[in-house]
Design a protein around this motif. Structure first.
Motif, PDB file in Angstrom:
ATOM      1  N   GLN A 165       0.815  -1.209   0.000  1.00 24.29           N
ATOM      2  CA  GLN A 165       0.000   0.000   0.000  1.00 24.29           C
ATOM      3  C   GLN A 165       0.848   1.258   0.000  1.00 24.29           C
ATOM      4  O   GLN A 165       0.361   2.327  -0.315  1.00 24.29           O
ATOM      5  CB  GLN A 165      -0.945  -0.010   1.206  1.00 24.29           C
ATOM      6  CG  GLN A 165      -2.018  -1.089   1.114  1.00 24.29           C
ATOM      7  CD  GLN A 165      -2.934  -1.121   2.322  1.00 24.29           C
ATOM      8  OE1 GLN A 165      -2.538  -0.792   3.433  1.00 24.29           O
ATOM      9  NE2 GLN A 165      -4.182  -1.534   2.129  1.00 24.29           N
ATOM     10  N   SER A 166       2.136   1.125   0.346  1.00 26.86           N
ATOM     11  CA  SER A 166       3.029   2.272   0.414  1.00 26.86           C
ATOM     12  C   SER A 166       4.079   2.185  -0.683  1.00 26.86           C
ATOM     13  O   SER A 166       4.871   1.236  -0.716  1.00 26.86           O
ATOM     14  CB  SER A 166       3.716   2.337   1.784  1.00 26.86           C
ATOM     15  OG  SER A 166       4.779   3.259   1.759  1.00 26.86           O
ATOM     16  N   THR A 189       2.311  -1.328  -6.083  1.00 24.48           N
ATOM     17  CA  THR A 189       1.635  -0.747  -4.922  1.00 24.48           C
ATOM     18  C   THR A 189       0.337  -0.098  -5.385  1.00 24.48           C
ATOM     19  O   THR A 189       0.170   0.236  -6.555  1.00 24.48           O
ATOM     20  CB  THR A 189       2.514   0.303  -4.216  1.00 24.48           C
ATOM     21  OG1 THR A 189       2.709   1.420  -5.092  1.00 24.48           O
ATOM     22  CG2 THR A 189       3.855  -0.283  -3.819  1.00 24.48           C
ATOM     23  N   GLN A 217       2.208  -5.910   2.005  1.00 28.72           N
ATOM     24  CA  GLN A 217       2.463  -4.849   2.980  1.00 28.72           C
ATOM     25  C   GLN A 217       1.174  -4.073   3.166  1.00 28.72           C
ATOM     26  O   GLN A 217       0.593  -3.554   2.220  1.00 28.72           O
ATOM     27  CB  GLN A 217       3.601  -3.939   2.498  1.00 28.72           C
ATOM     28  CG  GLN A 217       3.912  -2.783   3.438  1.00 28.72           C
ATOM     29  CD  GLN A 217       3.124  -1.518   3.105  1.00 28.72           C
ATOM     30  OE1 GLN A 217       2.961  -1.166   1.939  1.00 28.72           O
ATOM     31  NE2 GLN A 217       2.629  -0.844   4.131  1.00 28.72           N
ATOM     32  N   ASP A 219      -0.918  -1.042   5.336  1.00 29.60           N
ATOM     33  CA  ASP A 219      -1.019   0.053   6.303  1.00 29.60           C
ATOM     34  C   ASP A 219      -2.345  -0.048   7.050  1.00 29.60           C
ATOM     35  O   ASP A 219      -2.399   0.103   8.259  1.00 29.60           O
ATOM     36  CB  ASP A 219      -0.941   1.406   5.595  1.00 29.60           C
ATOM     37  CG  ASP A 219       0.446   1.689   5.032  1.00 29.60           C
ATOM     38  OD1 ASP A 219       1.420   1.182   5.602  1.00 29.60           O
ATOM     39  OD2 ASP A 219       0.539   2.388   4.007  1.00 29.60           O
ATOM     40  N   GLU A 220      -3.402  -0.293   6.304  1.00 27.88           N
ATOM     41  CA  GLU A 220      -4.738  -0.434   6.876  1.00 27.88           C
ATOM     42  C   GLU A 220      -5.429  -1.630   6.218  1.00 27.88           C
ATOM     43  O   GLU A 220      -5.103  -2.001   5.092  1.00 27.88           O
ATOM     44  CB  GLU A 220      -5.592   0.817   6.616  1.00 27.88           C
ATOM     45  CG  GLU A 220      -5.008   2.107   7.161  1.00 27.88           C
ATOM     46  CD  GLU A 220      -5.126   2.216   8.667  1.00 27.88           C
ATOM     47  OE1 GLU A 220      -5.699   1.301   9.289  1.00 27.88           O
ATOM     48  OE2 GLU A 220      -4.648   3.221   9.220  1.00 27.88           O
ATOM     49  N   LYS A 244       1.963  -5.924   8.656  1.00 28.50           N
ATOM     50  CA  LYS A 244       0.910  -4.925   8.894  1.00 28.50           C
ATOM     51  C   LYS A 244       1.430  -3.871   9.852  1.00 28.50           C
ATOM     52  O   LYS A 244       1.810  -4.164  10.987  1.00 28.50           O
ATOM     53  CB  LYS A 244      -0.327  -5.620   9.478  1.00 28.50           C
ATOM     54  CG  LYS A 244      -1.378  -4.685  10.055  1.00 28.50           C
ATOM     55  CD  LYS A 244      -2.065  -3.864   8.982  1.00 28.50           C
ATOM     56  CE  LYS A 244      -3.206  -3.052   9.569  1.00 28.50           C
ATOM     57  NZ  LYS A 244      -2.739  -1.984  10.485  1.00 28.50           N
ATOM     58  N   SER A 245       1.487  -2.622   9.376  1.00 29.17           N
ATOM     59  CA  SER A 245       1.901  -1.515  10.223  1.00 29.17           C
ATOM     60  C   SER A 245       0.660  -0.878  10.845  1.00 29.17           C
ATOM     61  O   SER A 245      -0.440  -1.397  10.732  1.00 29.17           O
ATOM     62  CB  SER A 245       2.698  -0.502   9.399  1.00 29.17           C
ATOM     63  OG  SER A 245       2.002  -0.180   8.210  1.00 29.17           O
ATOM     64  N   ASN A 246       0.851   0.286  11.481  1.00 26.72           N
ATOM     65  CA  ASN A 246      -0.260   0.953  12.184  1.00 26.72           C
ATOM     66  C   ASN A 246      -0.862   0.044  13.235  1.00 26.72           C
ATOM     67  O   ASN A 246      -2.073  -0.193  13.280  1.00 26.72           O
ATOM     68  CB  ASN A 246      -1.341   1.403  11.193  1.00 26.72           C
ATOM     69  CG  ASN A 246      -1.217   2.882  10.858  1.00 26.72           C
ATOM     70  OD1 ASN A 246      -0.588   3.644  11.584  1.00 26.72           O
ATOM     71  ND2 ASN A 246      -1.807   3.284   9.744  1.00 26.72           N
ATOM     72  N   SER A 251      -1.411   6.069  17.262  1.00 27.63           N
ATOM     73  CA  SER A 251      -0.649   6.635  16.150  1.00 27.63           C
ATOM     74  C   SER A 251      -1.469   7.718  15.439  1.00 27.63           C
ATOM     75  O   SER A 251      -2.626   7.497  15.088  1.00 27.63           O
ATOM     76  CB  SER A 251      -0.284   5.535  15.138  1.00 27.63           C
ATOM     77  OG  SER A 251       0.212   6.110  13.938  1.00 27.63           O
ATOM     78  N   SER A 254      -2.977   6.592  12.091  1.00 26.03           N
ATOM     79  CA  SER A 254      -3.958   5.509  12.057  1.00 26.03           C
ATOM     80  C   SER A 254      -5.336   6.100  11.797  1.00 26.03           C
ATOM     81  O   SER A 254      -5.817   6.944  12.565  1.00 26.03           O
ATOM     82  CB  SER A 254      -3.955   4.736  13.378  1.00 26.03           C
ATOM     83  OG  SER A 254      -4.882   3.690  13.354  1.00 26.03           O
ATOM     84  N   THR A 284       9.504  -5.638   7.950  1.00 28.04           N
ATOM     85  CA  THR A 284       9.675  -5.860   6.512  1.00 28.04           C
ATOM     86  C   THR A 284      10.857  -6.767   6.228  1.00 28.04           C
ATOM     87  O   THR A 284      10.787  -7.644   5.354  1.00 28.04           O
ATOM     88  CB  THR A 284       9.873  -4.507   5.803  1.00 28.04           C
ATOM     89  OG1 THR A 284       8.812  -3.630   6.188  1.00 28.04           O
ATOM     90  CG2 THR A 284       9.841  -4.682   4.300  1.00 28.04           C
TER      91      THR A 284
END
Length: 904
Positions: A165-166, A189, A217, A219-220, A244-246, A251, A254, A284
């Motif tokens: 996503q990034s 992406t 990958q 983010d949400e 998965k970040s966030n 944050s 988020s 990652t």
């Protein structure tokens, strides 16, 4: 939107670059250079309004209208405000897909960017063009010599698809991967995902034969239900890993709020990915270590790890990480220990880990490693090597490679250092043996392997059949609630108690009344001593206590024995409520028999709702003095006994229960039944926006609900399609045999195995196109534990025996469905095959699938006659030596669907 026209992104024959330029630092220039450097075999048409005659040696156009014929793909690199107009112009020229690399449209910080996003949405809806982006990195497919991206490094060819996503993170990952000789089949992406979504891309990439592994990958988690379906479909055929970040709601980046009743949404994300068969990693850089490790995993794999090290310190590091991650150190058999004593000096202990001399020789490593790998109590081996004088890293590596090649067990390596072990690591890489720079990294990757294996085993485990005593009264309760409630309303306790009784829950005897005087009139109907609950508006909603349940006002008084006690307690509570909640009026009162919890054990369970994922179930420790959010574990419905047990065992409540119970198996059976019943409740009443229940343990294996709170919302379906009861039917054969025809269930695995064993070799060959007699558990689980959204299988049962099965695999866009059917050899002439096929055709037609098709061997005359009777068209495929049969079920709605259908 589905996979419609996505082949234009993945397999373009012609590309127009809008905003192409030779200006240094320009986005259009980077795209042109990468397309040419990648030696794209198709046509590249640069377009720039400045009127350049040539751009990077290719004839350029100044306007889109000058295109002589439609191109497959347009890549837009112009300012944000120009994009909607450009898309309209491309659509007018017949272009079906555009990749939008332009930045700014996705931003919402400044008002000036919002109109662009809104206008783009309108244009996409008007033109129905497929749009990837905006703010995307582009796409790289090395196998097709396509580098339509602004990456600053080339991408090596491989079998790993990276979807993120990034774009900026992907750029860094590709830089890191290139320096480590890691190759990819696809790199792309999504950016803002204005049109093409992550589920769309996953559905398409899963069908790509060169893809073995998917790295995702996130983010949400948006498009929650579609994403879960796509991930579940992908993980059945590919290795799927996700980072998965966030993770934290605190944050500032988020965007999706934490659902009510959960302290962290990340707990739900973990469950979503695990239920989809996806391995989640923390960082990652761990993605690629896991890919190497998992792709090198051998046929025999398990959690019991043996360790060899030529140094004590590195072995301690490995053990620390293994124990921290709750790994399992293998216990060596006595036979192995005896063999090691005969091979090693007396001062070397024969325990695991096996600590050898720093001056390790290849001969000693070979015999010790072979001995450990032959031990039936060892599932995998990690060898840690520290370079030193008198020991050659490469010779030891070459010796271990030979040992690993001769074993069916997984071998991992950690040659610590850099300068001295570079050649050894290259040797491991060339022979597909996982090599890690540190013992800590090796153990982390190994534990990811174990976690993935457990997840896959859990998804394939044959669930136990549980009979849930659900009363048909739930339908009347449902009607009564919906007739008097609107979304956003709280549920009064009397409705909730009626609903729980209908699903077989044991509940405390109670009476609810809207006034204290009415309550006093019926209090004697309930056995004393009593518990009094005073209900005010705010606390009739579930999860009404905020982030700290310990600080909530308890509007409950216990151990009341007379009506005078009830009156006094009610008045005192009313005063306290008025002070703490001056705007929350008292709406009713409940009196119930007071029960004491055995060992003071209480738990909380119920139903929550996430705006993307939909309904989820929760379970964990409870009680008025407990911080119940700390132990709240989650699961997605539908649940079976296996999944319910996993949810229970993941809680701290279960750890306490197992210490205090004399019969933990009996406790588990009851709790599993309750959670499966709760799953049915969530699926049958999709309007439940929240349901919070508090229960106590009365005695061993017996529990009782003592507290309830609920809220009505808009109906929301479960992310995972439940078992479709409405498709169950009956069939009376020509021989007057009565069959139950129903969708297949996970519990049918033993019946299906018995069915296959009864079939003749010829019947099996005609069905599977090869001679076979054995079906292992993994394959049978895949046949029975299906995703009803993407597959359907009807079985014919008589007196508990399976006599036939028809199955279809449906593509992501409901265009085509491939079928297979097989009937017991002794049922020929009963019309069972015809009934099964007609049933699946009716199901597909009602669902809206356009076409059913299949492949039949030419000498399978019975199937060919049946196909002809059902109105199938046929054509002989001479190259494959088969007959292709198909039937159109519904008319096409869009022209693009014609490309996906067999031209019968």
């Amino acid at each position: 939107m589905g996979t419609r026209s996505l082949e234009l992104f993945f397999q373009p024959k012609s590309i127009a670059v809008i905003g192409a330029s030779e200006r240094p630092g320009s986005l259009g220039g980077a795209i042109m250079r990468n397309l040419q450097a990648g030696e794209f075999p198709g046509q590249i048409i640069p377009i720039n309004t400045r009127g350049y005659e040539n751009i990077y040696g290719l004839p350029a156009l100044s306007r889109i209208s000058q295109l002589e014929h439609p191109v497959d793909l347009a890549i837009i690199c112009t300012p944000a405000e120009t994009v909607p107009k450009i898309i309209k112009q491309l659509h007018a020229k017949g272009v079906g897909a555009a990749m939008l690399l332009t930045g700014g449209i996705a931003r919402t910080r400044s008002w000036q960017f919002r109109p662009s996003s809104e206008r783009l949405n309108q244009v996409v809806q008007q033109t129905r063009m497929r749009i990837l982006g905006p703010d995307c990195l582009g796409m790289v497919i090395p196998g097709r010599r396509l580098n339509a991206s602004f990456l600053h490094v080339p991408v090596r060819s491989g079998h790993v698809a990276y979807v993120g996503q990034s774009g900026t993170l992907a750029s860094g990952v590709m830089d890191w991967a290139y320096s480590r000789n890691i190759g990819f089949s696809h790199v792309l992406t999504l950016g803002k995902s204005q049109d093409v979504t992550l589920p769309d891309l996953l559905d398409f990439i899963t069908q790509e034969p060169q893809v073995r592994t998917l790295l995702i990958q996130l983010d949400e988690i948006g498009s929650g239900k579609a994403l879960i379906r796509a991930l579940r479909a992908a993980s059945r055929h590919k290795l799927v890993l996700a980072v998965k970040s966030n993770r934290f709601a605190e944050s500032p980046l988020s965007r999706i709020p934490t659902p009510k009743g959960l302290r962290s949404r990340d707990t739900l994300v973990d469950e979503v990915l695990a239920r989809a068969g996806v391995l989640r990693v923390s960082a990652t850089d761990e993605l690629f270590d896991c890919v190497d490790a998992l792709n090198s995993r051998r046929e025999h794999f398990g959690p019991r790890l043996a360790i060899i090290s030529n140094g004590r310190g590195p072995a301690i590091l490995a053990l620390d990480r293994l124990l921290h991650d709750r790994g399992q150190l293998a216990v060596l058999s006595e036979e192995t220990r005896t063999q090691l004593r005969s091979l090693l000096p007396e001062y070397v202990k024969t325990d695991n880990p096996v600590l050898l001399n720093p001056e390790l020789k290849p001969q000693q490593l070979t015999v010790v490693a072979n001995t450990l790998l032959r031990d039936k109590q060892v599932d995998a081996l990690l060898v840690i090597y520290i370079p030193s004088l008198g020991s050659d890293p490469l010779e030891n590596a070459e010796a271990l490679v030979k040992v690993a090649a001769a074993s069916n067990k997984t071998v991992l390596t950690s040659w610590v250092g850099e300068y001295s072990v570079e050649a050894a690591r290259e040797c491991f890489d060339n022979n597909k043996l996982p090599a890690f720079e540190t013992p800590d990294n090796a153990i982390k990757s190994y534990m990811y392997m174990v976690q993935h294996q457990r997840t896959q085993d859990l998804l394939r485990e044959t669930p136990e059949s549980l009979e849930i005593p659900i009363s048909s009264a739930y339908q009347e309760v449902d009607k009564a609630i919906l007739a008097t409630h609107r979304p956003g309303d709280y549920l009064l306790p009397n409705h909730l108690w009626d609903l729980l009784h209908a699903y077989g829950f044991s509940c405390a005897d109670n009476r609810y009344r809207t006034s204290l005087s009415e309550l006093l009139n019926v209090a004697e109907e309930v056995k004393a001593p009593w518990v009094l609950r005073v209900h005010h508006r705010d606390y009739l909603y579930p999860f009404a206590y905020g982030d700290n349940p310990r600080e909530r006002l308890r509007s409950v008084v216990r151990n009341l024995k007379t009506t005078e006690d009830l009156t006094r307690a009610a008045e005192e509570l009313e005063v306290a409520i008025a002070e703490a909640f001056p705007r929350s009026p008292v709406l009713g009162y409940t009196v119930q028999t007071m029960h004491r919890a055995l060992d003071n054990l209480q738990f909380s369970f119920g139903i929550g709702r996430d705006e993307e994922v939909g309904p989820y179930l929760f379970f964990g420790g409870g009680g008025s003095t407990a911080d119940i959010l700390v132990d709240r574990q989650v699961a997605l419905p539908p649940l079976n006994a296996t999944l319910a047990e996993k949810l229970i065992k993941s809680s701290h409540f279960y750890q306490v229960l197992s210490e205090r119970s004399d019969n933990i198996e009996r406790e588990l059976v009851t709790l599993e039944r309750w959670l499966v019943a709760l799953s049915h409740l969530a699926l049958n009443h999709p309007w439940i926006a929240g349901l919070e229940l508090n229960a106590i343990r009365r005695k061993v294996g017996h529990y009782m609900v003592i507290g309830v709170a609920g809220e009505v919302g808009q109906p929301v379906k479960s992310a995972i399609m439940p078992y479709p009861n409405e498709l169950e039917t009956h069939y009376e054969s020509r021989n007057s045999h009565l069959y139950d025809i129903r969708p297949i269930r996970g519990e049918d695995e033993p019946l299906l195995e018995d069915f296959y064993h009864r079939l003749s070799p010829e019947s099996l060959r005609l069905r599977f196109f090869s001679a076979r007699r054995q079906f292992d558990h993994r394959e049978l689980a895949r046949f029975t534990q299906i995703d009803y959204d993407r597959e359907m299988a009807f079985v014919a049962l008589r007196e508990g025996v399976l006599y036939g099965v028809v199955r279809v695999w449906i593509d992501a866009d409901d265009v085509g469905a491939e079928f297979s059917v097989i009937v017991d050899d002794n049922c020929r002439g009963e019309g069972l095959g015809l009934r099964l096929m007609q049933g699946i055709i009716d199901y597909l037609t009602k669902r809206g699938v356009l076409q059913i098709f299949g492949t039949v061997l030419p000498h399978n005359t019975g199937m060919l006659k049946l196909s002809e009777r059902l109105g199938f068209h046929m054509r002989h495929n001479m190259d494959e030596g088969v007959v292709e049969v198909g039937k159109n079920l519904n008319p096409m709605k869009y022209a693009w669907q014609k490309k996906r259908m067999y031209p019968f």
